[in-house]
Structure formats: C-alpha cells, structure tokens
Design a protein around this motif. Structure first.
Motif, PDB file in Angstrom:
ATOM      1  N   GLU A  40       0.906  -1.034   0.185  1.00 28.92           N
ATOM      2  CA  GLU A  40      -0.121  -0.139   0.052  1.00 28.92           C
ATOM      3  C   GLU A  40       0.782   1.379   0.148  1.00 28.92           C
ATOM      4  O   GLU A  40       0.640   2.277  -0.911  1.00 28.92           O
ATOM      5  N   LYS A  41       1.723   1.314   0.812  1.00 32.22           N
ATOM      6  CA  LYS A  41       2.505   2.619   0.902  1.00 32.22           C
ATOM      7  C   LYS A  41       3.430   2.701  -0.511  1.00 32.22           C
ATOM      8  O   LYS A  41       3.481   3.996  -0.728  1.00 32.22           O
ATOM      9  N   LEU A  42       4.005   1.976  -1.047  1.00 33.98           N
ATOM     10  CA  LEU A  42       4.547   1.966  -2.310  1.00 33.98           C
ATOM     11  C   LEU A  42       3.611   2.502  -3.465  1.00 33.98           C
ATOM     12  O   LEU A  42       3.944   3.464  -4.228  1.00 33.98           O
ATOM     13  N   ALA A  43       2.285   1.520  -3.350  1.00 33.36           N
ATOM     14  CA  ALA A  43       1.167   2.028  -4.358  1.00 33.36           C
ATOM     15  C   ALA A  43       0.951   3.600  -4.379  1.00 33.36           C
ATOM     16  O   ALA A  43       0.582   4.344  -5.307  1.00 33.36           O
ATOM     17  N   ASN A  44       0.721   4.320  -3.058  1.00 32.24           N
ATOM     18  CA  ASN A  44       0.297   5.381  -2.855  1.00 32.24           C
ATOM     19  C   ASN A  44       1.374   6.276  -3.171  1.00 32.24           C
ATOM     20  O   ASN A  44       1.096   7.361  -3.640  1.00 32.24           O
ATOM     21  N   LYS A  45       2.694   6.032  -2.741  1.00 31.48           N
ATOM     22  CA  LYS A  45       3.794   6.907  -3.233  1.00 31.48           C
ATOM     23  C   LYS A  45       3.977   7.095  -4.832  1.00 31.48           C
ATOM     24  O   LYS A  45       3.913   8.121  -5.340  1.00 31.48           O
ATOM     25  N   LEU A  46       3.643   5.933  -5.415  1.00 25.60           N
ATOM     26  CA  LEU A  46       3.811   6.021  -6.883  1.00 25.60           C
ATOM     27  C   LEU A  46       2.599   6.669  -7.435  1.00 25.60           C
ATOM     28  O   LEU A  46       2.577   7.788  -8.393  1.00 25.60           O
ATOM     29  N   ALA A  47       1.379   6.593  -6.941  1.00 31.02           N
ATOM     30  CA  ALA A  47       0.117   7.648  -7.325  1.00 31.02           C
ATOM     31  C   ALA A  47       0.506   9.238  -7.136  1.00 31.02           C
ATOM     32  O   ALA A  47       0.271   9.689  -7.868  1.00 31.02           O
ATOM     33  N   GLU A  48       0.855   9.281  -5.917  1.00 31.86           N
ATOM     34  CA  GLU A  48       1.396  10.719  -5.656  1.00 31.86           C
ATOM     35  C   GLU A  48       2.581  11.312  -6.627  1.00 31.86           C
ATOM     36  O   GLU A  48       2.304  12.517  -7.010  1.00 31.86           O
ATOM     37  N   GLU A  49       3.544  10.279  -7.079  1.00 33.83           N
ATOM     38  CA  GLU A  49       4.433  10.861  -8.041  1.00 33.83           C
ATOM     39  C   GLU A  49       3.707  10.942  -9.550  1.00 33.83           C
ATOM     40  O   GLU A  49       4.042  11.907 -10.116  1.00 33.83           O
ATOM     41  N   LEU A  50       2.783  10.157  -9.647  1.00 38.52           N
ATOM     42  CA  LEU A  50       2.115  10.467 -11.012  1.00 38.52           C
ATOM     43  C   LEU A  50       1.009  11.392 -11.018  1.00 38.52           C
ATOM     44  O   LEU A  50       0.619  11.829 -12.402  1.00 38.52           O
ATOM     45  N   GLY A  51       0.600  11.821 -10.260  1.00 38.62           N
ATOM     46  CA  GLY A  51      -0.442  12.770 -10.253  1.00 38.62           C
ATOM     47  C   GLY A  51      -1.982  12.403 -10.226  1.00 38.62           C
ATOM     48  O   GLY A  51      -2.155  11.107  -9.876  1.00 38.62           O
TER      49      GLY A  51
END
Length: 253
Positions: A40-51
């Motif tokens: 979950e943490k990695l997925a949310n971090k990637l979503a934050e990166e991609l916008g």
C-alpha cells in the motif's frame, strides 16, 4: 484510440516492472490505475508521483469480486471505463536458482498458486472489463510472460508452466475477442535488472546473461515497459495473439 485517451489498469503496479509500466503510460498521458495487494505504501507513493491522473486501488486479483469492484472504482474516478489491461502481477515468487523447487520437491499446490496468480487473475480482469470494452468497441489486453517458456535455462517449474498456460490463454482470447475491436497480446521478458523478484539472483548470473545476449546488456523494467506501450498504441492496431520476447535477443523466436 491514442494512449493519452486510455484508462490503463496495471495489476501488481506498486513496484518493479509494474511500476515501470505505470510510469511509461503516465508519461504518454494515459490515466493509470495502480493495482496492489500488499504494498500500500509503495502504491500510494507512486500515485502521488504520477499525479491526479492516477489512482491506487487494493485488490487481490485472484478474487473476482474484488477485481469487479476495482474496475467500478476506476470507472467512477476517471468517469470513463478501463480500456487497457496489463496483467503483470506476480504472486509470491522469487527467482532464486539456488533455492528453487526441484522435480522431487515441487507440489501441485505450487503449480496451482502460480496458475491462479497468472491465468485465473487474467480471466478475472477480462471478465471485469469486457462489457465496457465491447460497448466502446475498443480494448487492449497485454499479458506479461517470460522467455523461460522458450528457453528454460533455469527450470522454475511452477512459474514457467503458468506463463506457458497464459500464452495459450492469450491466443484463445485474441481469437474470440478480435471482432469486438479488442486485441490480446503478450510481452515476455527475460531476467530483469533488478526487481524484488530478481533480487536473489547473483551478479554472476547477470554477467552471464550480459555476455551471451546479442545486445550485451541485461533488460531493464523500463525496456520492457516501452514495448507494452507499443501493444497499447495505434501502431499495433492490427496485431493480436502475439508474444513478443523482450530480452536483448537472448531468445530469438
């Protein structure tokens, strides 16, 4: 449909190859669904990166109900159905040649775990997205395979067998779905440098691959991700039922 018009759902997209595929589609302007199960943490971090043109959603892809809910959430968020599915997720597997299961230790349960994570999961995503794809007359389904099917240099019995089954699945789906404007293809990589799954692989193995591969390099997740883009693009509009091996020429098919 151009890539920047697509809604792309990538299973197992929080890390490794899946994250590279998500970044590649986002770079080309697509709306991206980042499926994850545990990370979950990695997925949310990637979503934050991609916008805001990305969305992280938890779902066990082996569970058809969870997959259906995920597709509904994506459609609601983007106000457009999923057009493109990348079946990438790898369930509980590490490429470790020293500690792999051998013919005398592997069990049918080992095979079933990989078949469920590969073929059953792909069936679940197709079932969840098919009605909308038929309705809009467009769909792109891209399954991630392996060059070990053609050249089992390390016999990962359960993993490779599941990917061989996924190749048959790919071709049968391509035959049935083509008349609806839906293509189904496979991209098969070699050992990638470096993902969580390949982290147990020794440097000696990577060196051997590099020295025996025509391009004299080990394929990266980013290399493979760009080929996935090809199958989703208008350039591949007349291509279906194909398996493109992306390993620097190590396996020529």
């Amino acid at each position: 449909m151009n890539i920047n018009e697509q809604v792309v759902l990538i299973t197992g997209a929080s890390r490794g190859l899946g994250a590279a595929i998500a970044r590649a589609f986002s770079r080309e302007g697509a709306r991206v669904v980042i499926n994850y199960y545990r990370s979950e943490k990695l997925a949310n971090k990637l979503a934050e990166e991609l916008g805001d043109q990305s969305l992280a959603i938890k779902a066990d892809i082996r569970d058809s109900n969870q997959v259906t809910v995920m597709f509904e959430q994506a459609k609601k968020y983007f106000k457009h159905p999923v057009t493109t599915i990348v079946n990438n997720a790898l369930v509980n597997y590490v490429f470790d040649p020293q500690n792999r299961k051998t013919p005398d230790t592997i069990s049918w349960d080992d095979y079933m775990q990989q078949l469920e994570g590969s073929v059953k999961a792909a069936l679940n995503t197709i079932h969840a997205g098919l009605a909308d794809m038929k309705n809009i007359g467009f769909g792109r389904i891209i399954n991630i395979g392996t060059n070990l099917v053609q050249n089992p240099v390390v016999p990962y019995h359960d993993y490779t067998t599941s990917k061989a089954a996924l190749l048959g699945f790919t071709r049968n789906m391509a035959k049935d779905l083509g008349s609806y404007g839906i293509t189904v293809n496979m991209v098969s990589g070699g050992l990638l440098r470096t993902t969580d799954a390949s982290s147990a692989t020794s440097q000696e193995v990577f060196d051997l691959i590099e020295s025996t591969t025509p391009l004299r390099k080990v394929t990266t997740p980013e290399d493979l991700a760009d080929v996935v883009l090809f199958f989703a693009s208008p350039w591949a509009r007349a291509v279906t039922g194909q398996n493109l091996i992306v390993d620097g020429g190590l396996v020529m098919n």
